[in-house]
Enzyme design. Structure first.
Site, PDB file in Angstrom:
ATOM      1  N   HIS A  83     -13.190   3.126   2.302  1.00  0.00           N
ATOM      2  CA  HIS A  83     -12.374   4.153   2.419  1.00  0.00           C
ATOM      3  C   HIS A  83     -13.363   5.040   1.166  1.00  0.00           C
ATOM      4  O   HIS A  83     -14.150   5.668   1.591  1.00  0.00           O
ATOM      5  CB  HIS A  83     -10.989   3.633   0.790  1.00  0.00           C
ATOM      6  CG  HIS A  83     -10.311   3.107   1.938  1.00  0.00           C
ATOM      7  ND1 HIS A  83     -10.317   1.232   1.608  1.00  0.00           N
ATOM      8  CD2 HIS A  83      -9.045   3.266   1.850  1.00  0.00           C
ATOM      9  CE1 HIS A  83      -9.417   0.959   2.136  1.00  0.00           C
ATOM     10  NE2 HIS A  83      -8.400   1.669   2.485  1.00  0.00           N
ATOM     11  N   LYS A  86       2.541  -4.103   6.092  1.00  0.00           N
ATOM     12  CA  LYS A  86       3.160  -4.153   4.625  1.00  0.00           C
ATOM     13  C   LYS A  86       4.124  -3.683   4.888  1.00  0.00           C
ATOM     14  O   LYS A  86       4.891  -4.361   3.989  1.00  0.00           O
ATOM     15  CB  LYS A  86       2.611  -2.614   4.570  1.00  0.00           C
ATOM     16  CG  LYS A  86       0.400  -3.381   4.168  1.00  0.00           C
ATOM     17  CD  LYS A  86       0.230  -4.684   3.197  1.00  0.00           C
ATOM     18  CE  LYS A  86      -0.877  -5.335   3.070  1.00  0.00           C
ATOM     19  NZ  LYS A  86      -1.007  -6.493   2.394  1.00  0.00           N
ATOM     20  N   TYR A  89      -1.180  -0.726  10.371  1.00  0.00           N
ATOM     21  CA  TYR A  89      -1.702  -1.577   9.018  1.00  0.00           C
ATOM     22  C   TYR A  89       0.111  -1.725   7.961  1.00  0.00           C
ATOM     23  O   TYR A  89       1.026  -2.856   6.823  1.00  0.00           O
ATOM     24  CB  TYR A  89      -2.287  -0.780   8.049  1.00  0.00           C
ATOM     25  CG  TYR A  89      -2.864  -1.247   6.971  1.00  0.00           C
ATOM     26  CD1 TYR A  89      -3.198  -2.410   6.461  1.00  0.00           C
ATOM     27  CD2 TYR A  89      -2.282  -0.696   5.826  1.00  0.00           C
ATOM     28  CE1 TYR A  89      -3.285  -3.249   4.995  1.00  0.00           C
ATOM     29  CE2 TYR A  89      -3.097  -0.882   4.302  1.00  0.00           C
ATOM     30  CZ  TYR A  89      -3.209  -1.906   4.197  1.00  0.00           C
ATOM     31  OH  TYR A  89      -3.801  -2.633   2.872  1.00  0.00           O
ATOM     32  N   SER A 122       0.925  -1.329   0.203  1.00  0.00           N
ATOM     33  CA  SER A 122       0.114  -0.284  -0.002  1.00  0.00           C
ATOM     34  C   SER A 122       0.921   1.639   0.088  1.00  0.00           C
ATOM     35  O   SER A 122       2.049   1.340   0.313  1.00  0.00           O
ATOM     36  CB  SER A 122      -1.076  -0.036   1.463  1.00  0.00           C
ATOM     37  OG  SER A 122      -1.282   1.314   1.590  1.00  0.00           O
ATOM     38  N   SER A 123       0.111   2.661  -0.544  1.00  0.00           N
ATOM     39  CA  SER A 123       0.585   3.206  -0.541  1.00  0.00           C
ATOM     40  C   SER A 123       1.040   4.143   0.862  1.00  0.00           C
ATOM     41  O   SER A 123       2.273   5.003   1.020  1.00  0.00           O
ATOM     42  CB  SER A 123       0.651   4.090  -1.576  1.00  0.00           C
ATOM     43  OG  SER A 123      -0.432   4.921  -0.547  1.00  0.00           O
ATOM     44  N   CYS A 124       0.264   3.702   1.594  1.00  0.00           N
ATOM     45  CA  CYS A 124       1.110   4.325   3.322  1.00  0.00           C
ATOM     46  C   CYS A 124       1.986   3.671   3.663  1.00  0.00           C
ATOM     47  O   CYS A 124       2.503   4.287   4.654  1.00  0.00           O
ATOM     48  CB  CYS A 124      -0.386   3.967   4.226  1.00  0.00           C
ATOM     49  SG  CYS A 124      -0.627   2.653   4.771  1.00  0.00           S
TER      50      CYS A 124
HETATM   51  O1  GFB Z   1      -9.720   7.247   2.180  1.00  0.00           O
HETATM   52  P1  GFB Z   1      -9.479   7.316   3.404  1.00  0.00           P
HETATM   53  O2  GFB Z   1     -10.244   6.497   4.260  1.00  0.00           O
HETATM   54  O3  GFB Z   1      -8.259   6.969   4.099  1.00  0.00           O
HETATM   55  O4  GFB Z   1      -9.877   8.819   3.406  1.00  0.00           O
HETATM   56  P2  GFB Z   1      -6.366   7.382   3.839  1.00  0.00           P
HETATM   57  C1  GFB Z   1      -8.665   9.822   2.644  1.00  0.00           C
HETATM   58  C2  GFB Z   1      -9.732  10.992   3.312  1.00  0.00           C
HETATM   59  O5  GFB Z   1     -10.503  11.166   2.873  1.00  0.00           O
HETATM   60  C3  GFB Z   1      -9.244  11.678   5.011  1.00  0.00           C
HETATM   61  C4  GFB Z   1     -11.395  11.679   3.847  1.00  0.00           C
HETATM   62  O6  GFB Z   1      -8.611  12.977   4.623  1.00  0.00           O
HETATM   63  C5  GFB Z   1     -10.959  11.624   4.794  1.00  0.00           C
HETATM   64  O7  GFB Z   1     -10.415  12.464   6.635  1.00  0.00           O
HETATM   65  N1  GFB Z   1     -13.015  11.538   3.931  1.00  0.00           N
HETATM   66  C6  GFB Z   1     -13.800  12.891   4.078  1.00  0.00           C
HETATM   67  C7  GFB Z   1     -13.252  10.699   3.917  1.00  0.00           C
HETATM   68  N2  GFB Z   1     -15.491  11.954   3.757  1.00  0.00           N
HETATM   69  C8  GFB Z   1     -14.592  10.361   4.034  1.00  0.00           C
HETATM   70  C9  GFB Z   1     -15.696   9.648   4.365  1.00  0.00           C
HETATM   71  O8  GFB Z   1     -16.828   9.720   4.568  1.00  0.00           O
HETATM   72  N3  GFB Z   1     -15.083   8.341   4.917  1.00  0.00           N
HETATM   73  C10 GFB Z   1     -13.291   8.284   4.934  1.00  0.00           C
HETATM   74  N4  GFB Z   1     -12.828   6.723   4.927  1.00  0.00           N
HETATM   75  N5  GFB Z   1     -13.024   9.267   4.011  1.00  0.00           N
HETATM   76  C11 GFB Z   1      -6.299   5.173   4.067  1.00  0.00           C
HETATM   77  C12 GFB Z   1      -5.172   4.196   5.209  1.00  0.00           C
HETATM   78  O9  GFB Z   1      -5.892   6.275   4.425  1.00  0.00           O
HETATM   79  O10 GFB Z   1      -5.826   4.768   3.047  1.00  0.00           O
HETATM   80  C13 GFB Z   1      -5.146   2.679   5.298  1.00  0.00           C
HETATM   81  O11 GFB Z   1      -5.886   4.499   6.547  1.00  0.00           O
HETATM   82  C14 GFB Z   1      -5.329   2.718   3.162  1.00  0.00           C
HETATM   83  O12 GFB Z   1      -3.885   2.183   5.856  1.00  0.00           O
HETATM   84  C15 GFB Z   1      -5.146   3.120   2.423  1.00  0.00           C
HETATM   85  O13 GFB Z   1      -2.907   2.878   3.257  1.00  0.00           O
HETATM   86  C16 GFB Z   1      -5.346   3.073   0.636  1.00  0.00           C
HETATM   87  O14 GFB Z   1      -6.068   7.261   2.216  1.00  0.00           O
HETATM   88  O15 GFB Z   1      -6.003   8.568   4.531  1.00  0.00           O
END
Ligand code: GFB
Length: 310
Positions: free
Chosen positions: A180, A141, A137, A108-110
């Protein structure tokens, strides 16, 4: 890798694994093996080794993992580190013992430092601190791709790794607590439109930047890497462009056709400010994405509407 190789997809029920299954079948791969979760728990070492020693696959796509969005990562870090370390450790070691010819590990890119230079090159790994919301996580990875590297060095096996950016598409998780951002917003806009709600709630500030890749493009990239006998090491996989969460939100609103307002909830975390991958290594190998973000969102929205009907 060729079409008669016995090819095991670990995690075929997930978003990436199911896309790999479709892609390999479409390309004419004849001997694909899968196991349902209830029949093989990859977190159990003895079960995993027994499966590998009896099936003896030639090729392995390691797409089995515990995954989730920012809230799931932040709330269940123990599960994210345990499940992922257990699955990948068991599969990589069993693959080595069973004489697997080639294995692809999905990361993952994280894994890259929270504040590293952009776009992110593969060599920036382990040059700084991780983003706290997904540290557990990311550490798992990182251990997986390092394990592949060290098994290659000591045992002379051929294990390659790919680091995808944020993925989305068919069979994604649409649960608002654990998903996500992209599937969460598709669902929120859809439900707000149906119920004529005045606004949609968006987590965080809307300023973080993210890069999104459709899972069909990801599956093509995985097969492309595995079919090239020269590929080795780690490959970033992305589309080469990022957008702010606000821009993503507006695009999804247009695709769904929602006219109401947006409300940003600053009590929710933003996560890392930016993670745009440098994809030179994989594009030099001859792969590039086929779908634009807008095309991918339209396709995923159509799939979502169909799946909730059924
Ligand atoms: O996709 P996401 O949950 O993961 O959130 P990450 C990306 C951004 O979208 C964050 C915002 O800044 C969230 O606060 N966001 C806005 C939301 N509205 C929403 C919503 O309704 N739901 C969610 N989920 N986010 C994950 C990692 O990070 O990315 C994992 O935690 C993994 O480990 C994955 O690497 C690809 O991009 O922040």
């Amino acid at each position: 890798m060729n079409k008669t190789n016995k090819t095991y997809i670990a995690g075929h029920g997930g978003m990436v694994g199911s896309a790999l299954l479709r892609t390999l079948r479409n390309k004419g791969y004849e001997s694909i093996i899968t196991r349902e979760l209830g029949d093989l728990d990859l977190r159990r070492q003895a079960e995993t080794e027994e499966f590998f020693l009896s099936e003896k696959p030639d090729i392995v796509f390691l797409a089995a993992a515990k995954v989730g969005g920012i809230a799931a990562n932040n709330t269940y870090p123990a599960e994210f580190i345990y499940d992922n370390l257990a699955i990948q450790t068991n599969v990589i070691h069993a693959a080595y013992r069973a004489g697997v010819k080639r294995l692809l590990f999905l990361g993952s890119s994280c894994i890259y430092p929270k504040l590293c230079p952009q776009p992110i090159k593969e060599e920036y790994l382990l040059t700084g601190s991780l983003e706290p919301t997904n540290e557990a996580y990311a550490l798992a990875k990182i251990a997986g791709l390092e394990m592949c590297k060290h098994y290659n060095a000591q045992y002379g096996v051929d294990f390659v790794s790919v680091m995808p950016t944020n993925l989305y598409g068919e069979n994604d998780n649409f649960n608002l607590e654990t998903s996500h951002v992209l599937p969460a917003l598709l669902r929120k806009f859809h439900e707000a439109k149906q119920a004529n709600l005045p606004f949609v709630e968006v987590w965080g500030s809307g300023t973080p930047r993210r890069e999104f890749l459709h899972v069909n493009d990801m599956a093509e990239a995985c097969v492309h890497v595995m079919e090239n006998p020269e590929s080795s090491g780690v490959y970033n996989v992305g589309c080469g462009e990022d957008v702010t969460i606000r821009e993503l939100t507006e695009l999804i609103g247009q695709v769904v056709g929602y006219q109401g307002d947006l409300k940003f909830d600053s009590s929710k975390p933003d996560g890392t400010p930016r993670k745009l991958l440098d994809i030179s290594r994989i594009t030099e190998l001859g792969w590039k994405p086929a779908l634009t973000l807008e095309q991918g969102i339209k396709q995923t929205y159509a799939w979502y509407c169909e799946s909730i009907k059924n």
